[in-house]
Design a protein around this motif. Structure first.
Motif, PDB file in Angstrom:
ATOM      1  N   ASN A 214       6.751  33.536  60.744  1.00  0.00           N
ATOM      2  CA  ASN A 214       7.313  32.297  61.133  1.00  0.00           C
ATOM      3  C   ASN A 214       8.768  32.745  61.382  1.00  0.00           C
ATOM      4  O   ASN A 214       9.684  31.993  61.781  1.00  0.00           O
ATOM      5  CB  ASN A 214       7.285  31.244  59.962  1.00  0.00           C
ATOM      6  CG  ASN A 214       7.685  31.972  58.364  1.00  0.00           C
ATOM      7  OD1 ASN A 214       7.588  33.271  58.378  1.00  0.00           O
ATOM      8  ND2 ASN A 214       7.367  31.213  57.389  1.00  0.00           N
ATOM      9  N   ALA A 215       9.187  33.655  61.003  1.00  0.00           N
ATOM     10  CA  ALA A 215      10.567  34.357  60.967  1.00  0.00           C
ATOM     11  C   ALA A 215      10.930  34.538  62.572  1.00  0.00           C
ATOM     12  O   ALA A 215      11.936  34.037  62.914  1.00  0.00           O
ATOM     13  CB  ALA A 215      10.863  35.640  60.290  1.00  0.00           C
TER      14      ALA A 215
ATOM     15  N   VAL B 244       9.265  33.217  65.218  1.00  0.00           N
ATOM     16  CA  VAL B 244       9.153  31.929  65.626  1.00  0.00           C
ATOM     17  C   VAL B 244      10.465  30.943  65.412  1.00  0.00           C
ATOM     18  O   VAL B 244      10.966  30.339  66.409  1.00  0.00           O
ATOM     19  CB  VAL B 244       8.000  30.975  65.317  1.00  0.00           C
ATOM     20  CG1 VAL B 244       7.966  29.438  65.927  1.00  0.00           C
ATOM     21  CG2 VAL B 244       6.745  31.723  65.556  1.00  0.00           C
ATOM     22  N   ASN B 245      11.128  31.076  64.151  1.00  0.00           N
ATOM     23  CA  ASN B 245      12.393  30.413  63.759  1.00  0.00           C
ATOM     24  C   ASN B 245      13.576  31.012  64.892  1.00  0.00           C
ATOM     25  O   ASN B 245      14.241  30.465  65.209  1.00  0.00           O
ATOM     26  CB  ASN B 245      12.827  30.733  62.430  1.00  0.00           C
ATOM     27  CG  ASN B 245      12.038  29.550  61.478  1.00  0.00           C
ATOM     28  OD1 ASN B 245      11.976  28.542  62.032  1.00  0.00           O
ATOM     29  ND2 ASN B 245      11.618  29.979  60.411  1.00  0.00           N
ATOM     30  N   ASP B 246      13.369  32.469  64.820  1.00  0.00           N
ATOM     31  CA  ASP B 246      14.437  33.169  65.733  1.00  0.00           C
ATOM     32  C   ASP B 246      14.196  32.612  67.164  1.00  0.00           C
ATOM     33  O   ASP B 246      15.393  32.281  68.009  1.00  0.00           O
ATOM     34  CB  ASP B 246      14.216  34.489  65.988  1.00  0.00           C
ATOM     35  CG  ASP B 246      14.465  35.375  64.650  1.00  0.00           C
ATOM     36  OD1 ASP B 246      15.220  34.717  63.712  1.00  0.00           O
ATOM     37  OD2 ASP B 246      14.202  36.469  64.280  1.00  0.00           O
ATOM     38  N   LYS B 247      13.351  32.287  67.777  1.00  0.00           N
ATOM     39  CA  LYS B 247      13.049  31.710  69.084  1.00  0.00           C
ATOM     40  C   LYS B 247      13.701  30.290  69.260  1.00  0.00           C
ATOM     41  O   LYS B 247      14.524  30.001  70.112  1.00  0.00           O
ATOM     42  CB  LYS B 247      11.698  31.843  69.731  1.00  0.00           C
ATOM     43  CG  LYS B 247      11.323  31.180  71.040  1.00  0.00           C
ATOM     44  CD  LYS B 247      12.176  31.814  71.993  1.00  0.00           C
ATOM     45  CE  LYS B 247      11.721  33.292  72.348  1.00  0.00           C
ATOM     46  NZ  LYS B 247      12.383  33.981  73.283  1.00  0.00           N
ATOM     47  N   LEU B 248      13.393  29.570  68.148  1.00  0.00           N
ATOM     48  CA  LEU B 248      13.583  27.997  68.023  1.00  0.00           C
ATOM     49  C   LEU B 248      15.239  28.001  68.029  1.00  0.00           C
ATOM     50  O   LEU B 248      15.671  27.345  68.635  1.00  0.00           O
ATOM     51  CB  LEU B 248      12.978  27.490  66.838  1.00  0.00           C
ATOM     52  CG  LEU B 248      13.435  26.069  66.681  1.00  0.00           C
ATOM     53  CD1 LEU B 248      13.374  25.186  67.546  1.00  0.00           C
ATOM     54  CD2 LEU B 248      12.877  25.504  65.180  1.00  0.00           C
ATOM     55  N   TYR B 249      15.672  29.044  67.233  1.00  0.00           N
ATOM     56  CA  TYR B 249      17.377  28.913  66.888  1.00  0.00           C
ATOM     57  C   TYR B 249      17.996  29.236  68.321  1.00  0.00           C
ATOM     58  O   TYR B 249      18.940  28.554  68.648  1.00  0.00           O
ATOM     59  CB  TYR B 249      17.714  30.164  65.986  1.00  0.00           C
ATOM     60  CG  TYR B 249      17.345  29.834  64.581  1.00  0.00           C
ATOM     61  CD1 TYR B 249      16.955  28.407  64.129  1.00  0.00           C
ATOM     62  CD2 TYR B 249      17.249  30.685  63.772  1.00  0.00           C
ATOM     63  CE1 TYR B 249      16.779  28.119  62.799  1.00  0.00           C
ATOM     64  CE2 TYR B 249      16.683  30.498  62.091  1.00  0.00           C
ATOM     65  CZ  TYR B 249      16.453  29.193  61.835  1.00  0.00           C
ATOM     66  OH  TYR B 249      15.915  28.904  60.570  1.00  0.00           O
ATOM     67  N   LYS B 250      17.337  30.243  69.035  1.00  0.00           N
ATOM     68  CA  LYS B 250      18.212  30.676  70.126  1.00  0.00           C
ATOM     69  C   LYS B 250      17.951  29.220  71.435  1.00  0.00           C
ATOM     70  O   LYS B 250      19.055  29.111  72.172  1.00  0.00           O
ATOM     71  CB  LYS B 250      17.285  31.678  71.119  1.00  0.00           C
ATOM     72  CG  LYS B 250      17.729  33.121  70.148  1.00  0.00           C
ATOM     73  CD  LYS B 250      16.830  34.137  70.873  1.00  0.00           C
ATOM     74  CE  LYS B 250      17.043  35.508  70.074  1.00  0.00           C
ATOM     75  NZ  LYS B 250      16.428  36.382  70.740  1.00  0.00           N
TER      76      LYS B 250
ATOM     77  N   TYR C  97      11.364  25.892  62.018  1.00  0.00           N
ATOM     78  CA  TYR C  97      10.249  25.409  62.536  1.00  0.00           C
ATOM     79  C   TYR C  97       9.765  24.351  61.641  1.00  0.00           C
ATOM     80  O   TYR C  97       9.199  23.409  62.121  1.00  0.00           O
ATOM     81  CB  TYR C  97       9.292  26.573  62.783  1.00  0.00           C
ATOM     82  CG  TYR C  97       8.020  26.059  63.317  1.00  0.00           C
ATOM     83  CD1 TYR C  97       8.037  26.160  64.894  1.00  0.00           C
ATOM     84  CD2 TYR C  97       6.914  25.812  62.877  1.00  0.00           C
ATOM     85  CE1 TYR C  97       7.010  26.102  65.709  1.00  0.00           C
ATOM     86  CE2 TYR C  97       5.894  25.416  63.609  1.00  0.00           C
ATOM     87  CZ  TYR C  97       5.776  25.492  65.022  1.00  0.00           C
ATOM     88  OH  TYR C  97       4.518  25.170  65.504  1.00  0.00           O
ATOM     89  N   HIS C  98       9.681  24.394  60.240  1.00  0.00           N
ATOM     90  CA  HIS C  98       9.271  23.522  59.324  1.00  0.00           C
ATOM     91  C   HIS C  98       9.866  22.287  59.358  1.00  0.00           C
ATOM     92  O   HIS C  98       9.455  21.262  59.312  1.00  0.00           O
ATOM     93  CB  HIS C  98       9.180  24.028  57.908  1.00  0.00           C
ATOM     94  CG  HIS C  98       8.499  23.129  56.908  1.00  0.00           C
ATOM     95  ND1 HIS C  98       7.355  22.965  56.932  1.00  0.00           N
ATOM     96  CD2 HIS C  98       8.928  22.301  55.921  1.00  0.00           C
ATOM     97  CE1 HIS C  98       6.945  22.204  55.793  1.00  0.00           C
ATOM     98  NE2 HIS C  98       8.009  21.712  55.260  1.00  0.00           N
ATOM     99  N   LYS C  99      11.194  22.272  59.925  1.00  0.00           N
ATOM    100  CA  LYS C  99      12.022  20.942  59.762  1.00  0.00           C
ATOM    101  C   LYS C  99      11.661  20.182  61.353  1.00  0.00           C
ATOM    102  O   LYS C  99      11.932  18.949  61.193  1.00  0.00           O
ATOM    103  CB  LYS C  99      13.537  21.510  59.738  1.00  0.00           C
ATOM    104  CG  LYS C  99      13.985  21.977  58.473  1.00  0.00           C
ATOM    105  CD  LYS C  99      13.981  21.186  57.544  1.00  0.00           C
ATOM    106  CE  LYS C  99      14.160  21.978  56.171  1.00  0.00           C
ATOM    107  NZ  LYS C  99      15.358  22.739  56.208  1.00  0.00           N
ATOM    108  N   LEU C 100      10.897  20.849  61.947  1.00  0.00           N
ATOM    109  CA  LEU C 100      10.251  19.934  63.039  1.00  0.00           C
ATOM    110  C   LEU C 100       9.190  19.174  62.474  1.00  0.00           C
ATOM    111  O   LEU C 100       9.173  18.076  63.089  1.00  0.00           O
ATOM    112  CB  LEU C 100       9.709  21.027  64.202  1.00  0.00           C
ATOM    113  CG  LEU C 100      10.641  22.102  64.834  1.00  0.00           C
ATOM    114  CD1 LEU C 100       9.963  22.630  65.959  1.00  0.00           C
ATOM    115  CD2 LEU C 100      11.922  21.162  65.621  1.00  0.00           C
ATOM    116  N   ARG C 101       8.876  19.416  61.467  1.00  0.00           N
ATOM    117  CA  ARG C 101       7.652  18.433  60.835  1.00  0.00           C
ATOM    118  C   ARG C 101       8.396  17.226  60.338  1.00  0.00           C
ATOM    119  O   ARG C 101       8.061  16.072  60.567  1.00  0.00           O
ATOM    120  CB  ARG C 101       6.925  19.278  59.801  1.00  0.00           C
ATOM    121  CG  ARG C 101       5.963  18.654  58.829  1.00  0.00           C
ATOM    122  CD  ARG C 101       5.027  19.465  58.124  1.00  0.00           C
ATOM    123  NE  ARG C 101       4.384  19.031  57.041  1.00  0.00           N
ATOM    124  CZ  ARG C 101       3.131  18.211  57.465  1.00  0.00           C
ATOM    125  NH1 ARG C 101       2.756  18.363  58.596  1.00  0.00           N
ATOM    126  NH2 ARG C 101       2.338  17.855  56.367  1.00  0.00           N
TER     127      ARG C 101
END
Length: 361
Positions: A283-284, A286-292, A304-308
């Protein structure tokens, strides 16, 4: 001819007494592990069972010599144990620590390893109590989900970008330095898109196979163990086994992504859809990719969990019934949704009250 009498084993009260004495003298950290092995193994999910091992390790660090019998009717000792753990842990974690310990101790009382426990007036103190006021406010006011405009902006960008990338060669921009393999950007974007459209948990998203996908639904019947890398695993709980309704955009992206994987030798029969061969996703990363992506769109960062959480808040804000939302995200009832999104429900009720007044006023 008379039947032969079968000799019945005698009831050995002394042996039972000695066994109870042996357990009550156990170091408490060892008792927790013994309790989990004897009462929990095979009856709870592996991920939940693992928490008992973590609890045992935490108690060993705090009080390696504390014995089960030391907690017999000893509220002060129990409070001290909880307080020591609370010095370095957040409130919700300390609450779980307390709950699990009391649960195990109640079994010890029922089995007469100890005579009783005292839980009256136990308090839960946590590391937040040592924080400066500004730090507490910062944590409390931390963004928990995206607003509607931010959500739509992210969804439109990710879906469009993913559709575009699936017509290209695999893009390997993020390296897993531990294992020296790469996960394609296409895979990361697909994971993010599924979370946006469904609110599914990370492990559930990773566990999807193409056979789980139909034009209107995703069959959630398993997850993927991304923490200890043992492959497919059970879902979080029975309520998590469900069929999630999906829209045509997500179905189109999933089928196009599956063809992309087949074309580029990124699919394998023993792997889920979004796990590239010879890679390990966590998840770390994936979070990095989402943050970018969020930074690029000038949207405040959420995990990523906050997308839920965002998925649920968007559904609530659009008047979707709570029972349906609970079923979509894998909750057995609406309690958790009420707890986390109660303020949104209040806003919706106020809006509905205004609409009612407009109709009948």
């Amino acid at each position: 001819m008379s039947e032969a009498l079968v000799e019945q084993p005698s009831f050995n009260a002394e042996a039972i007494k000695n066994a109870r004495k042996s357990v009550s003298s156990m170091k408490f950290c060892n008792y927790i592990k013994w309790f989990a092995d004897n009462y929990k193994a095979g009856h709870i999910r592996p991920v939940t069972f693992k928490k008992w091992g973590i609890l045992s390790d935490n108690i060993r660090k705090i009080a390696p010599e504390l014995r089960l019998k030391d907690l017999e009717n000893n509220r002060l000792a129990l409070q001290w144990l909880i307080d020591q753990f609370g010095k370095t842990h957040r409130l919700e974690t300390v609450r779980n620590f307390k709950t699990m310990i009391i649960h195990a101790l109640r079994y010890a009382v029922d089995d007469e390893y100890i005579k009783g426990i005292k839980t009256t007036n136990l308090t839960v103190n946590s590391v937040e109590q040592t924080w400066e006021h500004d730090k507490v406010n910062k944590i409390v006011n931390q963004k928990k989900f995206l607003e509607m405009g931010e959500f739509n902006k992210l969804k439109n960008y990710v879906d469009f970008k993913l559709d575009e990338m699936l017509d290209q060669e695999p893009i390997n921009s993020m390296v897993n330095y531990t294992h020296k393999q790469t996960t394609t950007d296409q895979s990361y974007y697909m994971m993010i898109s599924v979370a946006i459209h469904t609110g599914m948990r990370f492990a559930e998203v990773l566990g999807i196979t193409i056979n789980d996908v139909s034009p209107k639904q995703i069959d959630v019947n398993k997850s993927w163990d991304y923490k200890t890398h043992t492959g497919f695993s059970l879902t979080k709980n029975d309520s998590s086994i469900r069929k999630v309704d999906i829209d045509s955009t997500l179905y189109s992206l999933l089928t196009k992504y599956s063809k992309f994987c087949d074309k580029n030798s990124l699919s394998r029969d023993d792997l889920p859809l979004m796990i590239d061969p010879d890679t390990q996703v966590n998840n770390a990363t994936v979070n990095d990719k989402l943050y970018k992506i969020l930074d690029k769109l000038n949207i405040p960062r959420v995990s990523y969990h906050k997308l839920r959480h965002t998925y649920v808040s968007v559904m609530l804000s659009n008047g979707i019934q709570m029972n349906y939302i609970a079923k979509q995200v894998g909750h057995s009832n609406t309690n958790m949704i009420n707890k986390v999104y109660g303020h949104l429900q209040k806003e919706i009720e106020e809006r509905e009250a205004s609409r009612t007044n407009a109709i009948f006023g």
